[in-house]
Enzyme design. Sequence first.
Site, PDB file in Angstrom:
ATOM      1  N   HIS A 105       0.791  -1.154   0.150  1.00 37.85           N
ATOM      2  CA  HIS A 105      -0.168  -0.078   0.083  1.00 37.85           C
ATOM      3  C   HIS A 105       0.871   1.276   0.032  1.00 37.85           C
ATOM      4  O   HIS A 105       0.591   2.393  -0.579  1.00 37.85           O
ATOM      5  CB  HIS A 105      -1.012  -0.166   1.292  1.00 37.85           C
ATOM      6  CG  HIS A 105      -0.167   0.240   2.606  1.00 37.85           C
ATOM      7  ND1 HIS A 105       0.292  -0.698   3.232  1.00 37.85           N
ATOM      8  CD2 HIS A 105      -0.004   1.353   3.409  1.00 37.85           C
ATOM      9  CE1 HIS A 105       0.906  -0.247   4.496  1.00 37.85           C
ATOM     10  NE2 HIS A 105       0.655   1.107   4.356  1.00 37.85           N
ATOM     11  N   HIS A 160       3.695   9.594  12.484  1.00 31.19           N
ATOM     12  CA  HIS A 160       2.817   8.335  12.716  1.00 31.19           C
ATOM     13  C   HIS A 160       3.542   7.274  13.279  1.00 31.19           C
ATOM     14  O   HIS A 160       4.697   7.330  13.115  1.00 31.19           O
ATOM     15  CB  HIS A 160       1.842   7.985  11.939  1.00 31.19           C
ATOM     16  CG  HIS A 160       2.691   7.386  10.473  1.00 31.19           C
ATOM     17  ND1 HIS A 160       3.708   7.930   9.957  1.00 31.19           N
ATOM     18  CD2 HIS A 160       2.200   6.049   9.776  1.00 31.19           C
ATOM     19  CE1 HIS A 160       3.967   7.195   8.940  1.00 31.19           C
ATOM     20  NE2 HIS A 160       3.196   5.928   8.692  1.00 31.19           N
TER      21      HIS A 160
HETATM   22  O1  LIG Z   1       2.394  -2.014   7.413  1.00 30.95           O
HETATM   23  C1  LIG Z   1       1.319  -2.113   7.891  1.00 30.95           C
HETATM   24  O2  LIG Z   1       0.867  -3.215   8.271  1.00 30.95           O
HETATM   25  C2  LIG Z   1       0.764  -0.858   8.419  1.00 30.95           C
HETATM   26  C3  LIG Z   1       1.194   0.435   7.899  1.00 30.95           C
HETATM   27  C4  LIG Z   1       0.573   1.666   8.103  1.00 30.95           C
HETATM   28  C5  LIG Z   1      -0.596   1.662   9.236  1.00 30.95           C
HETATM   29  C6  LIG Z   1      -0.945   3.011   9.438  1.00 30.95           C
HETATM   30  C7  LIG Z   1      -0.555   4.223   8.726  1.00 30.95           C
HETATM   31  C8  LIG Z   1       0.375   3.905   7.769  1.00 30.95           C
HETATM   32  O3  LIG Z   1       0.932   5.004   6.799  1.00 30.95           O
HETATM   33  C9  LIG Z   1       0.937   2.597   7.255  1.00 30.95           C
HETATM   34  O4  LIG Z   1       1.786   2.550   6.342  1.00 30.95           O
HETATM   35 FE   LIG Z   2       3.381   3.565   5.561  1.00 24.14          FE
END
Ligand SMILES: O=C(O)/C=C/c1cccc(O)c1O
Ligand SMILES: [Fe+2]
Length: 312
Positions: free
Chosen positions: A115, A179
Amino acid sequence: MTVMVKCLSHTPLRGLNDPGVEVVDEVDTVLAQARAEVERFDPELIVIFAPDHYNGLFYDLMPPFVIATAADSVGDYGTLPGPLRVDRDVALALTRSILDSDIDIALSHRLQVDHGCTQTLEELTGSLTRYPTVPVIINSVAPPFAPYRRVRKLGEAVGRFIGGLDKRVLVLGTGGLSHEPPVPLLAGAPEEIANFLIAGRNPTPEARAARQARTIAAGRIYGTPDCHLTPLNPDWDLGFIDTLVEGRLDEVDTFSVEEISSTAGRSTHEIRTWVAAFAALAATGPYRARKDYYRPINEWIAGYGVISAEAA
Ligand SMILES: O=C(O)/C=C/c1cccc(O)c1O
Ligand SMILES: [Fe+2]
């Protein structure tokens, strides 16, 4: 050559653990505007600086920087699965050009991306295949990291290459801002987690579902006293946005990895992708930039920002 830059946060919790409808609508509107600008710009090439979150890259061989000549999305958190439209020849030429600039970069002829790369592509272009793309992965999640000054130099090398192309190029940076999602650390990890971080490619559907459930659970309490993860830091985020928008890029050379991790969260280092994108544009000449949006969104575990830039 004409360059447009867009840097934006990603979050796999969009649609899975949403804030109130007004905030969702606000972000949808900002993204729709960004997407319309991309459509008008009609890029002939996209260079996307992106992180990986232990989906394509693991500690069995963890490079600071990687260019992919072919990439497949793992489709985590419901993002689009399948191949990206990678321009192999441009990816190879860019790799050679970066190496000739005395920056070491790894090359993958078959990279899995997550993602961190695909959400932004989908949000800004509607697909993974609309435009020829070159993914440049910057390690932002698996310490130790290359220093920020090195990321700036990587961006400049990419910018010099782009400057020699007779193309409209969209440069994307995806991730950040402050974050700290519940992504494990190798240091001190129990054996099972260490094994995953070292060589956890292609997890079972059950393992992937458990990981996603953990992230959603963290999103439900993030920013509350029940959550041990470093909270969002809007002051840090807005200061960083100003640094880029005001063209004070050299200041990132003094950024301390440890200080950013402790004051803004361990995954804040995804802003390395923004640093590289702005350094690439700066290498092509003076730029003007603007902040399109910022809001700290606990439900998404994201200091959520969007900024844009182009040649002045
Ligand atoms: O790698 C994961 O499982 C979660 C990644 C995540 C979660 C919340 C915000 C983000 O920018 C992430 O990449
Ligand atoms: Fe991320």
